[in-house]
Design a protein around this motif. Structure first.
Motif, PDB file in Angstrom:
ATOM      1  N   ARG A  87       0.934   8.407  -3.944  1.00  0.00           N
ATOM      2  CA  ARG A  87       0.934   8.528  -2.479  1.00  0.00           C
ATOM      3  C   ARG A  87       0.434   9.918  -2.092  1.00  0.00           C
ATOM      4  O   ARG A  87       0.821  10.921  -2.716  1.00  0.00           O
ATOM      5  CB  ARG A  87       2.357   8.290  -1.972  1.00  0.00           C
ATOM      6  CG  ARG A  87       2.477   8.067  -0.475  1.00  0.00           C
ATOM      7  CD  ARG A  87       3.947   7.891  -0.103  1.00  0.00           C
ATOM      8  NE  ARG A  87       4.539   6.721  -0.752  1.00  0.00           N
ATOM      9  CZ  ARG A  87       4.500   5.491  -0.250  1.00  0.00           C
ATOM     10  NH1 ARG A  87       3.880   5.273   0.901  1.00  0.00           N
ATOM     11  NH2 ARG A  87       5.072   4.494  -0.882  1.00  0.00           N
ATOM     12  N   GLU A  88      -0.404   9.986  -1.077  1.00  0.00           N
ATOM     13  CA  GLU A  88      -0.990  11.282  -0.708  1.00  0.00           C
ATOM     14  C   GLU A  88       0.066  12.268  -0.241  1.00  0.00           C
ATOM     15  O   GLU A  88       0.016  13.469  -0.581  1.00  0.00           O
ATOM     16  CB  GLU A  88      -2.039  11.085   0.395  1.00  0.00           C
ATOM     17  CG  GLU A  88      -2.758  12.377   0.755  1.00  0.00           C
ATOM     18  CD  GLU A  88      -3.866  12.158   1.793  1.00  0.00           C
ATOM     19  OE1 GLU A  88      -4.563  13.145   2.109  1.00  0.00           O
ATOM     20  OE2 GLU A  88      -4.014  11.006   2.272  1.00  0.00           O
ATOM     21  N   PHE A  89       1.024  11.786   0.539  1.00  0.00           N
ATOM     22  CA  PHE A  89       2.088  12.659   1.053  1.00  0.00           C
ATOM     23  C   PHE A  89       3.443  12.110   0.620  1.00  0.00           C
ATOM     24  O   PHE A  89       3.979  11.195   1.252  1.00  0.00           O
ATOM     25  CB  PHE A  89       2.023  12.755   2.586  1.00  0.00           C
ATOM     26  CG  PHE A  89       0.772  13.386   3.102  1.00  0.00           C
ATOM     27  CD1 PHE A  89       0.601  14.762   3.073  1.00  0.00           C
ATOM     28  CD2 PHE A  89      -0.256  12.597   3.623  1.00  0.00           C
ATOM     29  CE1 PHE A  89      -0.573  15.338   3.555  1.00  0.00           C
ATOM     30  CE2 PHE A  89      -1.422  13.165   4.100  1.00  0.00           C
ATOM     31  CZ  PHE A  89      -1.589  14.548   4.068  1.00  0.00           C
ATOM     32  N   VAL A  91       7.476  11.755   0.110  1.00  0.00           N
ATOM     33  CA  VAL A  91       8.588  12.026   1.019  1.00  0.00           C
ATOM     34  C   VAL A  91       9.427  13.197   0.529  1.00  0.00           C
ATOM     35  O   VAL A  91       9.941  13.994   1.325  1.00  0.00           O
ATOM     36  CB  VAL A  91       9.468  10.762   1.161  1.00  0.00           C
ATOM     37  CG1 VAL A  91      10.673  11.040   2.055  1.00  0.00           C
ATOM     38  CG2 VAL A  91       8.651   9.601   1.727  1.00  0.00           C
ATOM     39  N   TYR A 136       9.103  11.488   8.779  1.00  0.00           N
ATOM     40  CA  TYR A 136       8.213  11.550   7.618  1.00  0.00           C
ATOM     41  C   TYR A 136       6.793  11.137   7.988  1.00  0.00           C
ATOM     42  O   TYR A 136       5.816  11.835   7.661  1.00  0.00           O
ATOM     43  CB  TYR A 136       8.729  10.656   6.492  1.00  0.00           C
ATOM     44  CG  TYR A 136       7.642  10.315   5.502  1.00  0.00           C
ATOM     45  CD1 TYR A 136       7.107  11.295   4.665  1.00  0.00           C
ATOM     46  CD2 TYR A 136       7.089   9.037   5.458  1.00  0.00           C
ATOM     47  CE1 TYR A 136       6.070  11.003   3.789  1.00  0.00           C
ATOM     48  CE2 TYR A 136       6.056   8.735   4.581  1.00  0.00           C
ATOM     49  CZ  TYR A 136       5.540   9.722   3.755  1.00  0.00           C
ATOM     50  OH  TYR A 136       4.506   9.435   2.906  1.00  0.00           O
ATOM     51  N   LEU A 137       6.640   9.982   8.643  1.00  0.00           N
ATOM     52  CA  LEU A 137       5.301   9.488   8.960  1.00  0.00           C
ATOM     53  C   LEU A 137       4.535  10.458   9.844  1.00  0.00           C
ATOM     54  O   LEU A 137       3.331  10.691   9.647  1.00  0.00           O
ATOM     55  CB  LEU A 137       5.399   8.121   9.628  1.00  0.00           C
ATOM     56  CG  LEU A 137       5.880   6.973   8.716  1.00  0.00           C
ATOM     57  CD1 LEU A 137       6.103   5.699   9.527  1.00  0.00           C
ATOM     58  CD2 LEU A 137       4.904   6.714   7.580  1.00  0.00           C
ATOM     59  N   SER A 139       4.865  13.599   9.832  1.00  0.00           N
ATOM     60  CA  SER A 139       4.559  14.812   9.063  1.00  0.00           C
ATOM     61  C   SER A 139       3.284  14.665   8.231  1.00  0.00           C
ATOM     62  O   SER A 139       2.736  15.675   7.755  1.00  0.00           O
ATOM     63  CB  SER A 139       5.729  15.160   8.139  1.00  0.00           C
ATOM     64  OG  SER A 139       5.800  14.249   7.052  1.00  0.00           O
ATOM     65  N   THR A 140       2.806  13.430   8.045  1.00  0.00           N
ATOM     66  CA  THR A 140       1.585  13.227   7.248  1.00  0.00           C
ATOM     67  C   THR A 140       0.344  13.745   7.962  1.00  0.00           C
ATOM     68  O   THR A 140      -0.680  14.001   7.324  1.00  0.00           O
ATOM     69  CB  THR A 140       1.400  11.739   6.939  1.00  0.00           C
ATOM     70  OG1 THR A 140       1.225  11.008   8.166  1.00  0.00           O
ATOM     71  CG2 THR A 140       2.598  11.174   6.184  1.00  0.00           C
ATOM     72  N   TYR A 142      -1.496  11.947   9.877  1.00  0.00           N
ATOM     73  CA  TYR A 142      -2.387  10.835  10.204  1.00  0.00           C
ATOM     74  C   TYR A 142      -2.373  10.584  11.712  1.00  0.00           C
ATOM     75  O   TYR A 142      -1.387  10.880  12.403  1.00  0.00           O
ATOM     76  CB  TYR A 142      -1.945   9.552   9.486  1.00  0.00           C
ATOM     77  CG  TYR A 142      -2.093   9.588   7.978  1.00  0.00           C
ATOM     78  CD1 TYR A 142      -3.038  10.388   7.350  1.00  0.00           C
ATOM     79  CD2 TYR A 142      -1.277   8.794   7.177  1.00  0.00           C
ATOM     80  CE1 TYR A 142      -3.166  10.402   5.974  1.00  0.00           C
ATOM     81  CE2 TYR A 142      -1.400   8.803   5.795  1.00  0.00           C
ATOM     82  CZ  TYR A 142      -2.349   9.610   5.199  1.00  0.00           C
ATOM     83  OH  TYR A 142      -2.470   9.630   3.828  1.00  0.00           O
ATOM     84  N   ASP A 168      -6.559   7.570   8.502  1.00  0.00           N
ATOM     85  CA  ASP A 168      -6.120   8.574   7.533  1.00  0.00           C
ATOM     86  C   ASP A 168      -7.032   9.794   7.545  1.00  0.00           C
ATOM     87  O   ASP A 168      -7.989   9.879   8.335  1.00  0.00           O
ATOM     88  CB  ASP A 168      -6.011   7.960   6.129  1.00  0.00           C
ATOM     89  CG  ASP A 168      -7.368   7.571   5.552  1.00  0.00           C
ATOM     90  OD1 ASP A 168      -8.418   7.928   6.135  1.00  0.00           O
ATOM     91  OD2 ASP A 168      -7.381   6.895   4.494  1.00  0.00           O
ATOM     92  N   ASN A 178       5.445  -0.254   6.281  1.00  0.00           N
ATOM     93  CA  ASN A 178       6.227   0.713   5.521  1.00  0.00           C
ATOM     94  C   ASN A 178       7.696   0.305   5.546  1.00  0.00           C
ATOM     95  O   ASN A 178       8.345   0.346   6.600  1.00  0.00           O
ATOM     96  CB  ASN A 178       6.060   2.120   6.104  1.00  0.00           C
ATOM     97  CG  ASN A 178       4.700   2.717   5.794  1.00  0.00           C
ATOM     98  OD1 ASN A 178       4.401   3.034   4.649  1.00  0.00           O
ATOM     99  ND2 ASN A 178       3.861   2.855   6.819  1.00  0.00           N
ATOM    100  N   THR A 191       4.993   0.509   0.650  1.00  0.00           N
ATOM    101  CA  THR A 191       3.896   0.562   1.616  1.00  0.00           C
ATOM    102  C   THR A 191       2.847  -0.482   1.254  1.00  0.00           C
ATOM    103  O   THR A 191       2.280  -0.436   0.151  1.00  0.00           O
ATOM    104  CB  THR A 191       3.249   1.955   1.643  1.00  0.00           C
ATOM    105  OG1 THR A 191       4.216   2.922   2.050  1.00  0.00           O
ATOM    106  CG2 THR A 191       2.070   1.988   2.619  1.00  0.00           C
TER     107      THR A 191
END
Length: 219
Positions: A87-89, A91, A136-137, A139-140, A142, A168, A178, A191
């Protein structure tokens, strides 16, 4: 010359009474035997179950202390292949990632399953879990066009699901489901992601979430 034996009325009455008493005693004895046979089923004395034996047996499942992210027994659903990557980011700092690519599908069509060891437990109520997931989402970084939440059940385990439409960092337009599943200070995040392969991606996601192999103490 022998004398005839005479019986007085009192002698006759006492003899008849004794005869009747003997008959009653015999009858009572027979009734007692019948009652004993009925209660024993004719096979002897039946032992009554103790109070402890009547109580249902409850099997306790030991909940281990979480000191590392879970190692999950998860495998790719039909039509998917296990792949490298992550996963790119993430948790949290401690995690395990399991990545599955759609065989013959777009490079962005994939399912990512991650297990995390969190710094602290998340409250069990929906509001607290949703707040954690949204934080969390966001904070990515996106760009989210849609972020709708709803309750989810992943193989009998309740959690929070966010349906997202986003772009993205590479400019790919994506749709995601998610699924956030919490247990004390542990998190499992499933995901499901696609853009061009909706039917196959949706079916793969259903297969993973309906048959997810949780540890026994999670359920």
């Amino acid at each position: 010359m022998p004398y005839p034996q005479s019986r007085s009325r009192s002698t006759l009455r006492s003899g008849a009474a004794a005869s009747r008493i003997g008959s009653v005693a015999t009858s009572l004895a027979v009734l007692a035997l019948l009652a004993s046979a009925c209660s024993d089923g004719g096979t002897g004395t039946e032992e009554q179950p103790t109070e402890a034996a009547q109580q249902p047996t409850v099997q306790e499942v030991e909940i281990p202390e979480a000191t590392a992210p879970l190692d999950l027994a998860v495998s790719p659903p039909d039509g998917y292949l296990a792949a490298d990557g992550s996963r790119e980011f993430p948790v949290a700092e401690q995690f395990n990632d399991y990545v599955f690519d759609l065989d013959g599908g777009s490079e962005t069509s994939k399912i990512i399953v991650s297990s995390y060891l969190l710094d602290e437990a998340v409250e069990e109520d929906y509001k607290s879990q949703l707040a954690f997931a949204r934080t969390y989402l966001e904070s990515t970084g996106y760009e989210y066009a849609t972020m709708n939440d709803r309750a989810t059940i992943v193989h009998r385990r309740e959690g929070v699901m966010l349906f997202n439409e986003l772009t993205d960092g590479a400019g790919n337009e994506l749709t995601q489901q998610n699924h956030f599943l919490f247990k004390e200070n542990q998190l499992i995040l499933v995901t499901c992601q696609w853009h061009d392969d909706f039917a196959a991606s949706f079916q793969g996601c259903q297969d993973v979430t309906s048959n997810f192999a949780f540890p026994e103490w999670w359920l």
